[in-house]
Structure formats: structure tokens, C-alpha cells
Write a protein that holds these residues in place. Structure first.
Motif, PDB file in Angstrom:
ATOM      1  N   ALA A  84       0.844  -1.195   0.000  1.00  0.00           N
ATOM      2  CA  ALA A  84       0.000   0.000   0.000  1.00  0.00           C
ATOM      3  C   ALA A  84       0.880   1.245   0.000  1.00  0.00           C
ATOM      4  N   GLU A  85       0.280   2.360  -0.373  1.00  0.00           N
ATOM      5  CA  GLU A  85       1.033   3.623  -0.242  1.00  0.00           C
ATOM      6  C   GLU A  85       1.416   3.795   1.220  1.00  0.00           C
ATOM      7  N   GLY A  86       2.665   4.123   1.456  1.00  0.00           N
ATOM      8  CA  GLY A  86       3.126   4.271   2.843  1.00  0.00           C
ATOM      9  C   GLY A  86       3.478   2.961   3.492  1.00  0.00           C
ATOM     10  N   GLY A  87       3.421   1.866   2.722  1.00  0.00           N
ATOM     11  CA  GLY A  87       3.722   0.557   3.308  1.00  0.00           C
ATOM     12  C   GLY A  87       5.099   0.052   2.936  1.00  0.00           C
ATOM     13  N   ALA A  88       5.892   0.894   2.311  1.00  0.00           N
ATOM     14  CA  ALA A  88       7.176   0.446   1.769  1.00  0.00           C
ATOM     15  C   ALA A  88       8.135  -0.049   2.847  1.00  0.00           C
ATOM     16  N   ASP A  89       7.944   0.388   4.110  1.00  0.00           N
ATOM     17  CA  ASP A  89       8.895   0.045   5.162  1.00  0.00           C
ATOM     18  C   ASP A  89       8.692  -1.365   5.733  1.00  0.00           C
ATOM     19  N   VAL A  90       7.533  -1.989   5.424  1.00  0.00           N
ATOM     20  CA  VAL A  90       7.237  -3.284   6.047  1.00  0.00           C
ATOM     21  C   VAL A  90       8.221  -4.341   5.532  1.00  0.00           C
ATOM     22  N   THR A  91       8.573  -5.292   6.414  1.00  0.00           N
ATOM     23  CA  THR A  91       9.450  -6.384   5.996  1.00  0.00           C
ATOM     24  C   THR A  91       8.636  -7.670   5.879  1.00  0.00           C
ATOM     25  N   TYR A  92       9.141  -8.632   5.085  1.00  0.00           N
ATOM     26  CA  TYR A  92       8.471  -9.925   4.969  1.00  0.00           C
ATOM     27  C   TYR A  92       8.399 -10.615   6.334  1.00  0.00           C
ATOM     28  N   GLU A  93       9.470 -10.394   7.175  1.00  0.00           N
ATOM     29  CA  GLU A  93       9.454 -10.971   8.517  1.00  0.00           C
ATOM     30  C   GLU A  93       8.241 -10.457   9.305  1.00  0.00           C
ATOM     31  N   GLU A  94       7.976  -9.167   9.172  1.00  0.00           N
ATOM     32  CA  GLU A  94       6.839  -8.594   9.888  1.00  0.00           C
ATOM     33  C   GLU A  94       5.508  -9.182   9.395  1.00  0.00           C
ATOM     34  N   LEU A  95       5.381  -9.304   8.063  1.00  0.00           N
ATOM     35  CA  LEU A  95       4.132  -9.862   7.504  1.00  0.00           C
ATOM     36  C   LEU A  95       3.952 -11.317   7.945  1.00  0.00           C
ATOM     37  N   ARG A  96       5.075 -12.044   7.963  1.00  0.00           N
ATOM     38  CA  ARG A  96       5.016 -13.452   8.368  1.00  0.00           C
ATOM     39  C   ARG A  96       4.617 -13.565   9.846  1.00  0.00           C
ATOM     40  N   ALA A  97       5.143 -12.688  10.667  1.00  0.00           N
ATOM     41  CA  ALA A  97       4.793 -12.689  12.092  1.00  0.00           C
ATOM     42  C   ALA A  97       3.302 -12.343  12.262  1.00  0.00           C
ATOM     43  N   PHE A  98       2.835 -11.420  11.409  1.00  0.00           N
ATOM     44  CA  PHE A  98       1.419 -11.031  11.432  1.00  0.00           C
ATOM     45  C   PHE A  98       0.533 -12.252  11.134  1.00  0.00           C
ATOM     46  N   LEU A  99       0.935 -13.016  10.111  1.00  0.00           N
ATOM     47  CA  LEU A  99       0.188 -14.234   9.758  1.00  0.00           C
ATOM     48  C   LEU A  99       0.264 -15.277  10.874  1.00  0.00           C
ATOM     49  N   ALA A 100       1.428 -15.356  11.524  1.00  0.00           N
ATOM     50  CA  ALA A 100       1.647 -16.408  12.517  1.00  0.00           C
ATOM     51  C   ALA A 100       0.653 -16.321  13.663  1.00  0.00           C
ATOM     52  N   ASP A 101       0.144 -15.120  13.917  1.00  0.00           N
ATOM     53  CA  ASP A 101      -0.871 -14.968  14.966  1.00  0.00           C
ATOM     54  C   ASP A 101      -2.239 -15.481  14.520  1.00  0.00           C
ATOM     55  N   ARG A 102      -2.379 -15.740  13.232  1.00  0.00           N
ATOM     56  CA  ARG A 102      -3.716 -16.009  12.699  1.00  0.00           C
ATOM     57  C   ARG A 102      -3.907 -17.402  12.097  1.00  0.00           C
ATOM     58  N   ILE A 103      -2.836 -18.037  11.690  1.00  0.00           N
ATOM     59  CA  ILE A 103      -2.972 -19.352  11.053  1.00  0.00           C
ATOM     60  C   ILE A 103      -1.985 -20.341  11.655  1.00  0.00           C
ATOM     61  N   ALA A 104      -2.183 -21.600  11.327  1.00  0.00           N
ATOM     62  CA  ALA A 104      -1.281 -22.642  11.846  1.00  0.00           C
ATOM     63  C   ALA A 104       0.125 -22.429  11.283  1.00  0.00           C
ATOM     64  N   ARG A 105       1.103 -22.741  12.107  1.00  0.00           N
ATOM     65  CA  ARG A 105       2.517 -22.483  11.781  1.00  0.00           C
ATOM     66  C   ARG A 105       2.922 -23.130  10.451  1.00  0.00           C
ATOM     67  N   TRP A 106       2.450 -24.391  10.230  1.00  0.00           N
ATOM     68  CA  TRP A 106       2.890 -25.093   9.022  1.00  0.00           C
ATOM     69  C   TRP A 106       2.322 -24.481   7.737  1.00  0.00           C
TER      70      TRP A 106
END
Lengths: 552, 552
Positions: free
Chosen positions: B489-511
């Protein structure tokens, strides 16, 4: 050109599988007469049906097409038998426990039942017959009862729960042809031997769908139905199959069919729908007048078996907000033949003529009226004919016995395969049926039919007449003409036949007026209290009646 | 052991005969866009269907099994074609007027349509194609339109009303086998050629009964239904057949499918039920916000085609007292596969999880979930599998052309004959279906399935992500693993894949967490605006994407 659709048979097995999974939480609630009613989920019934099938096959040797009879009340175990026998490829044969012993013995022998499942409370009825039930190899006793009456009997005796115990709760149900026999039921047959109707998996499946149509009983899994109509009476009008299709709950009265326990179970379990014959509901009204019970959970009551008096329909509606819906059918029609929901868009008063009719045909039931000369009568609400029906849940023959061909007696089946119902009536242009007479009682006069019932009702409306019966007698010119047989009321001795005839003349067409009149002390009755017109016809033929000719 | 029931076929003819007599007064009301809507009784439609059959047979030479195509809106004449063609033994082929010209030409050729009935208002669509419709011998123009576009065309041109004029209003409908073809419909097929589904008389009859069950649409002759869903779209979900079975009135929108005329026709004709795809109803809500109309005659709206947003369901319920009921189905399922009425006895809030599901299966539809390794998944509400269905109104093959054998492609039909729906989902223990992905998009990882849609939805919930697509990519160890493709998104350039992955990890099964990530400027889309995952998979295979590995 063939379609590309799957060729999947319509079977009772499909209904069972669906009910026991998708609607596994729905319940059959059986009244026990004391304490909490017994509750069993559809999932449990599915498992126990599998156990019963294992027991029937492995312990009792029941094979494909063998007849498994039940002599049981409405309860959860009877539902298990309803599914186990047909789904394993055997044939469920429900025995009518109200039949005379002679007929029961004849029926069991004709069907060649190998097994009888019997409620313990009905052993006093079964035990004395057992020596004559030669085909029966096994008696399975369901529920408590005094089994000592079976001591020394020839068939092997089993306890239902012992048979089921430890059996697998799944069964590898066979693939069946939808035209195979699933269940059978004998007509009570007032003349001649009882006749067996053999329902197919297909006919039961389609009939159950029709029961569930919004235009029929229209129930969903938010409903609980109370089939007071016995499961030995045309499959309890298809309700056990219908509820497994859609998850409707089912309250089963077992042997508690008296008004007081019925009122109590309605108040306790709160069914939304019930199905019964009129006399049961008449008794319920009387009971409620004596002891108030909350039966307002009921929204609709389907009434069949015989016509329901409009006064009773109004009483249920006005006092309890319960709508009574007439239905017509017979053993040969599975039984749903017609149902008296009025057309949409009418006022309550406009609805009454439709509601007191026998009802409208569903798409699965084709109907025609056949006049005395074999001509088809129009649907004009006036032209009377014998009702003939055709459809996928209508019988086309009777069971001919284990080694016999199906029987198609001419008076019951037309040459092109339609069922002759033996009922005479009229049909409105929009397909509502009103029955006016039985075909055997109607008078065939000059190519038209005269309803004996109509003449009788008019005659009995005269103050001087206590009872009246009208029968057909031979007539050289018209084929048949009506003979009016009257029993005069006290104080009615002064009336003349001329006066009675004039009274009728104001009410019916001139050509229907009887010329022959006679007076007797009492109309002969059958064992169930109906006018026995056979006797009157015989007396006339034997010149035992003193006939006066008036008019004509 | 065989039953003694009549062997009566389930045919469209039986439905027509019943509707045109018992429900002869019920009406098809067609919206005309100006003045009073056009009303035609079922009795008249029965007579005109007979006239049309005479015209097709005697004037146009249509014989048993011949295909009669329609390119028509929803209107009374289309209903006449719905009955005339199947009942005379021909096959009704409804053409989807929204298909690309190329597909229409291909479909008409593949079906070898001999006649096309076309609404005059659709001639501009048909006329340019005619030179390439080589099998078509006759064009029948229904209703007004500029016929000059047909000047000089090869097929003979007829006016519908001229053909019908003077023809007998009864027809000696042939006795048909219930497995004969009655109608056909092609899938729009995003990949490969369209596939023809050929419905039988039996499948249409049984499906119409199911539509009329109280647990389905549950309409009676006190209702009027508004099928906004086109009659060229899986038989308008079976409604034209269903209403002739039970006398439900039918309001037909013809070509007036825009929100304003829909609102006006609802206010004027006052239907109680409607059936449509969600976008139509979204538009109706917006229209009503602009211009108030009384649409409160509607009690229920059946929504299918794609999932209906819960917010829209609540809006109809809160603002207009209209209950929206989800349904799931496809061309191959006639289409009624499941319907989202909640179980009985729940509070309104408890009902919501059921109501936003794809719904519960009726008894006629058996379902199973097949995992990536061909194993059957339990109905636990969590285990995902491809949905396979079986039943008497489910396709078991595709039409193979006039001279060809039926086609049973492996990816659409299992070896034991079940339909592979191509949808992946879960089923609750009580038989409610929730679809989570398309089978072609789901990621098969170590014997389990990962839903691409679920990952995408979670990713797009992150503030830094504008769009996200997840596709399967090959993996040596797990078979397949998810590749996360994100558009920031506009203004989202600073996010890292690690951050997105951590975001997902709270919501879905690890595997299920993706190890492979990439970023693009825009997700490629198909012509209808869906994510085109084929393109992404191809780009990955061609190493055109810059992959970052995170975790794993």
C-alpha cells in the motif's frame, strides 16, 4: 437422446444416511407414560438400525426380500425397524394390531413373515396366535412385557436389546434398485381377503418428499411432529421417512393414545404438528374441556382417515389457534392423495369450502373421474364419477403371495393401470376433490350417478325421519333407481312418502328423486356401525320389503 | 422382491399437465417496461405450449431428441418453450446471452441446435452470428424487434405468434422415459471449451420437488416468486418447473434487470420471494437509498452464484424485513446443492455462522470431502477437502456432441461417478458447507491443504498491504508450498516480509506460513477482475519473480 445426469437410485437407505448425519441431532421422543419421555437422536437411531440389520442378517438369517413383520406401537424402536429392514434389502411388514385375529393370522401367512418384532406390551395379543403363524421362525420382544406367555412356543424368542448389544454400529448397506420392495401393508378389506400393497424404495422416497413440500405438511427441522396415526397404518402417513429427510423432530405416543396422555405429552414436549384420524381429536377436545392443558405449540393438525366435522375444525381454530388440514388417501396411495389447503389470496370465510373438501391433488397424483358408462367426467365441481388415480406412489397391483404373480382385480385397477379408488366424487376446475359416496353404494341411473349419501343426508334432515338409507335397485328403463328406506322418528308416523319426496324435490335434481319407498324399524348396521346396505339390497331382492311407489 | 406400485415416469410433461389444470389460474406476469405488466395464466401457457409444440413439429420439423435453442430473457414465452420442447420429446437448449460470440457459435454448433427462438430485442446479438451457426435451420422471433437485421440470412425466419396462430391448443404429448434428455445448459468454462450438461426429465422433476420443500424455497400458491436469475442460467434455478408443480405465481423481469425497474416491478406486482446473484441486490439497495420504493412484499430472497456479503444480508433484514438465504450450486448440480437455512431453535445471532455458510445439503445431495491424497476428510468443520457430490440431479458426465460418447474428464468426475466440484471447503458435523478456495488454487503441502484465499485475506488485512495473492509453487520436501505475492500500500514500503510473516503467525497454523515472498506492482487479473493466478505461477516457473526466503 439420453441425459448426462448421474443414475442414483431413490432409496430408503439414502434417507437414513442423510437423517443420521446431516440431521443427526434431531430426536425421536417416545412417551413412556411416567417420568421424562425417552429421547433418541437420529444419529443413535442410525447406529441402532445398523445393529438391528446385523442381528437380522447374522443371528436370524434374514436375507434379501425376506419379510420382517412388526407388531408395535409408535416408538423409537419401531423407527429403527422402519430403516433396518428396507435398507438391508428385506421388506418391512407392519401388522395392524387392531385387526381381528383371523385376519392377522391370514396376513402373516400370506406375506410369509419370517420374523416378528413385537412390543412386550402386545405379547398378550401375539402369543395366542403363534401356533398358527407357521412361517414365523423368530419372535423379537421389544421393551418390557410378560414374556412368560411365550413359554414353550415354537419360534425362537429373542430380546431386542440383547440382539443389538455389541453389534457394529455401521452396516455396509447394499446398493438397491429403487423399484425393489421396501415395505408392505395390508388393507383391512371389509369384503374378501385383505390385500397387500408393496411399497418400493422409490415410492417411499417420492412420497416423503411430497410430505415435506410446503404445499403439503411443509415441516422443517424447527418443527416437531406428533404422528398419532399408527406406524402400522400406511407407514404413519410417511412421516418417519419424511422427518429423516429434513430433520423434523418426532414425538411418538407409544401405546398412550387416550385423550389424557395425549394432552399431557403435547403440553410437555410441545410438538408443532400432529397427524391423526378425527375421532382422536374429538376426544382431545372433550378432554381439554374437562382439564385445561397448553396445546398451543401445535400450529397445524393434519386429519385423514375420514372427513373431519367442520365444527371440530372451527373449535380447534377458535379455541386453540390450531389449523386443521384435511387430507385424503388410502393404503394404496401411500397414503397422500390430496390435501385441503385452500388456494392463496382468499378470506378465511372463502377458504371454508376448500378446507372441508378432501383437498387438492399434488403433481405426483393424476386424477380422473369415471362415470357409470366408463366415460370421463369433467372437473366442473358437479359431475360425479369414480375417482381413479395414477402416480409414482400409487399401487398398480396387490401382492400375490411369495410364489404368486401380482394381482390386478378389475374392480380395483383399470385396464390402463390406474387405481380405482372405490370412491365417487366431484372435482372442481382447480383440482379440489369432494367425495360424495362409495362406488358400491352409488346408484347408476340412465348413465349418471346418484349419490346415496346425499339423499340420505337430505332425508335425515326431515323432522319425521330418524334414519334413512338409500340403495340401488334394478330398473328396466334406467338400469338402477334409488330405493329410499326410512326409519320414522317418534312422532313422525303421520308423514307420507309424498311429503318426503316433495321435501327432497326442493333440494335435489328431479331425476334423482326416488320412486320406491319403504319403512323399517332400524337400518341394519355392520360391525363398525356403518349402514349395511348389502343386507337391504338382499332383502329387496328377496321381496322381504314392502315397497310403495310414489311419483315416477 | 418387486413392489406393486405403478411404474409412472417423472417427466416435465406431468409438471405441465398439473400446472395447467390444477393451478390453471396461477399467473406468469411479465414486466414490459411500460404500462400494465403482461399477465398470462398457467392454463393459457399450457395451451400455448401445445401450440408451440405443433409448430415445432409440423412447421419446423423438430423431432424426438432434436435441440431447440432459446436466446431469450425471462418472460412468458420462454416458459412456453421450457415446456413445449421437453414435453414433445425434443431438448430445450438455453443459450447464455452474456457469453462471448465465439463461445456462443461453438456451443450452438456442438449442440447442433436446429431451431433458435430469439427475443426480438436480442436480434442485434444473434444476427451477426447467424452465418456461422451452420446447424440452425429456423429462427423464430419472439416479441417486437427490428427484424431487418435478418434480411438475407440463410435460416428461415418465423414470427412466434404467427407460428402459434390457429394451432390446436392441446397436444398428444408422447410417453417419455424419465431418463431422456429434457434440457441442456453449457458451463461458461474459463478454461477449455464449454461443457454441456444434459438434464433429464427425472432430474428436473426431482429438483423441482426439492425447490418446493419447506426446507428449501418452500413456496406455495399464496406466493409470487421473482426469478431475476436468467432462464438461461441453469433453468433459472428450477423455478419455472417448481412453480408449475405448486401454483406459485411468477413475476418475470424480461430485459429490465437494472435496479430502478426491479424496484418498480417489486412495488407494483408485490412478489413474496426472489432469486438472484448478489450484485443485483447490492444495486437494488443503492437504488432504494436514492429513491424509496415499497419492496416489503418480499419475505425471502434466495441468493446464489457467489457468496453474499453479510453486511448486505443485514441491510435487507434490518431495513426491509427481508431475509436473505444463501444457496450454493453450479450448472452441474441443477443447481440446488445446498441452502443456508440455519437449524431450528437458535437465536438470531447464533444463526449467523450458519447463514453465511454455503448451507446445508438436502437429502438428494450426498457430499464428501476429498483430501489432496484422495483420502476422505471428516465433517468436523475444520478439515478441508475438495467437495464431491452425488445425487439424482447431479451431472455424471458432459455432453459429447451429437455423435460422441458422453465425456467424463478425470478432473471433473471421480472413478466412482461423483462430481468433482472444483471447490475446496469444510463441512460441519451437521452438514453445513463452507467453501474456502478453488481446488486449482489451493496449496497441497505434506498431505494437507492450505487455502490461498485464507492467506490472502489475512495478508490484505495488514495496513501495509494493498493486494495479496498466494499461489502454490513446487517444493521438494512438501510437494507444494505457498508463495506470497504482495502489492504494498502507499506508505507501506517500510514493512518487511518478517513482519508480515509474524502477522500471519498470529492467525494461522505455523505449518501454513509461507517461506517464499515476492513483491509486484499489481496482481494480474482475468477479464472478469479475478486474480489471475495462472499468470503468477507461470512467472514463478519462468523465474521472472524475485523471491525472498523467510523462515522455513
Amino acid at each position: 437422446m439420453l441425459s448426462t445426469m448421474q443414475d442414483v437410485p431413490l432409496t430408503v437407505t439414502r434417507i437414513l444416511r442423510h437423517g443420521a448425519t446431516v440431521h443427526g441431532r434431531s430426536e425421536v421422543v417416545t412417551w413412556t407414560g411416567e417420568g421424562e419421555p425417552h429421547r433418541r437422536s437420529f444419529a443413535e437411531i442410525g447406529e441402532r438400525s445398523a445393529q438391528l440389520a446385523h442381528a437380522l442378517r447374522d443371528d436370524l438369517g434374514v436375507g434379501r426380500g425376506d419379510r420382517v413383520a412388526t407388531l408395535m406401537w409408535n416408538n423409537a424402536e419401531h423407527v429403527e425397524a422402519y430403516f433396518a429392514a428396507p435398507c438391508m434389502g428385506a421388506v418391512l411388514h407392519t401388522l395392524n394390531l387392531r385387526l381381528p385375529s383371523e385376519q392377522l393370522v391370514w396376513i402373516v401367512g400370506h406375506a410369509a413373515d419370517r420374523v416378528v418384532l413385537v412390543n412386550g406390551t402386545l405379547l398378550p395379543l401375539l402369543a395366542p396366535l403363534l401356533p398358527r403363524l407357521e412361517t414365523v421362525e423368530h419372535v423379537v420382544v421389544v421393551g418390557p412385557g410378560d414374556t412368560s406367555v411365550l413359554d414353550g412356543c415354537r419360534p425362537a424368542v429373542h430380546a431386542y436389546e440383547d440382539l443389538l448389544a455389541g453389534k457394529p454400529t455401521t452396516y455396509d448397506w447394499p446398493e438397491l434398485d429403487e423399484r425393489e420392495a421396501a415395505a408392505m401393508c395390508y388393507t383391512s378389506g371389509t369384503t374378501g381377503d385383505p390385500k397387500g400393497v408393496v411399497y418400493s424404495h422409490r415410492s417411499i422416497y417420492l412420497h416423503a418428499m411430497q410430505v415435506n413440500l410446503a404445499e403439503s405438511m411443509g415441516l422443517t427441522d424447527a418443527d416437531i411432529t406428533l404422528p398419532v396415526v399408527p406406524m402400522f397404518h400406511v407407514n404413519a402417513w410417511g412421516l418417519p421417512h419424511a422427518v429423516f429427510m429434513t430433520g423434523v423432530g418426532m414425538l411418538m405416543p407409544d401405546r398412550f393414545l387416550q385423550p389424557a396422555p395425549l394432552a399431557e405429552m403435547i403440553e410437555t414436549v410441545r410438538p408443532t404438528h400432529a397427524a391423526a384420524v378425527p375421532t382422536i381429536w374429538q376426544g382431545l377436545l372433550a378432554e381439554l374441556a374437562q382439564k385445561a392443558r397448553d396445546i398451543t405449540s401445535l400450529r397445524t393438525v393434519t386429519i385423514g382417515g375420514s372427513a373431519c366435522p367442520p365444527a371440530m375444525m372451527r373449535a380447534f381454530e377458535d379455541q386453540y389457534g390450531i389449523r386443521v388440514c384435511h387430507a385424503w388417501g388410502m393404503t394404496e396411495t401411500s397414503p397422500l392423495g390430496s390435501l385441503a389447503h385452500p388456494p392463496g389470496g382468499l378470506t378465511p370465510e372463502e377458504e371454508w369450502p376448500y378446507r372441508i373438501s378432501q383437498g387438492r391433488f399434488p403433481a405426483g397424483v393424476e386424477a380422473r373421474l369415471v362415470g357409470p358408462d366408463g366415460d370421463f367426467k369433467p372437473w366442473d365441481g358437479e359431475s360425479a364419477g369414480e375417482l381413479e388415480v395414477r402416480g409414482p406412489w400409487i399401487a398398480g397391483a396387490y401382492y400375490g403371495g411369495a410364489d404368486g404373480e401380482p394381482e390386478r382385480p378389475e374392480d380395483k385397477f383399470s385396464p390402463d393401470g390406474w387405481l380405482r379408488t372405490g370412491d365417487v366424487g366431484v372435482i372442481t376446475p382447480d383440482g379440489y376433490l369432494t367425495l360424495t359416496d362409495r362406488a358400491k353404494d352409488v346408484i347408476k341411473s340412465g348413465g349418471e350417478w346418484i349419490s346415496s349419501v346425499e339423499l340420505e343426508n337430505h332425508l335425515m334432515a326431515h323432522d319425521a325421519v330418524a334414519e334413512a338409507a338409500v340403495v340401488a335397485v334394478p330398473d328396466e328403463r334406467w338400469g338402477e333407481r334409488p330405493l329410499a328406506v326410512v326409519v320414522l322418528a317418534e312422532g313422525g308416523a303421520d308423514v307420507t312418502y309424498e311429503e318426503l319426496r316433495a321435501f327432497l324435490a326442493d333440494r335435489i335434481a328431479r331425476w334423482q328423486l326416488p320412486e320406491r319407498w319403504t319403512q323399517i324399524g332400524e337400518v341394519p348396521k355392520t360391525s363398525v356401525g356403518k349402514f349395511d346396505k348389502k343386507v337391504l339390497r338382499a332383502q329387496y331382492a328377496a321381496r322381504e320389503l314392502e315397497i310403495t311407489t310414489v311419483g315416477g
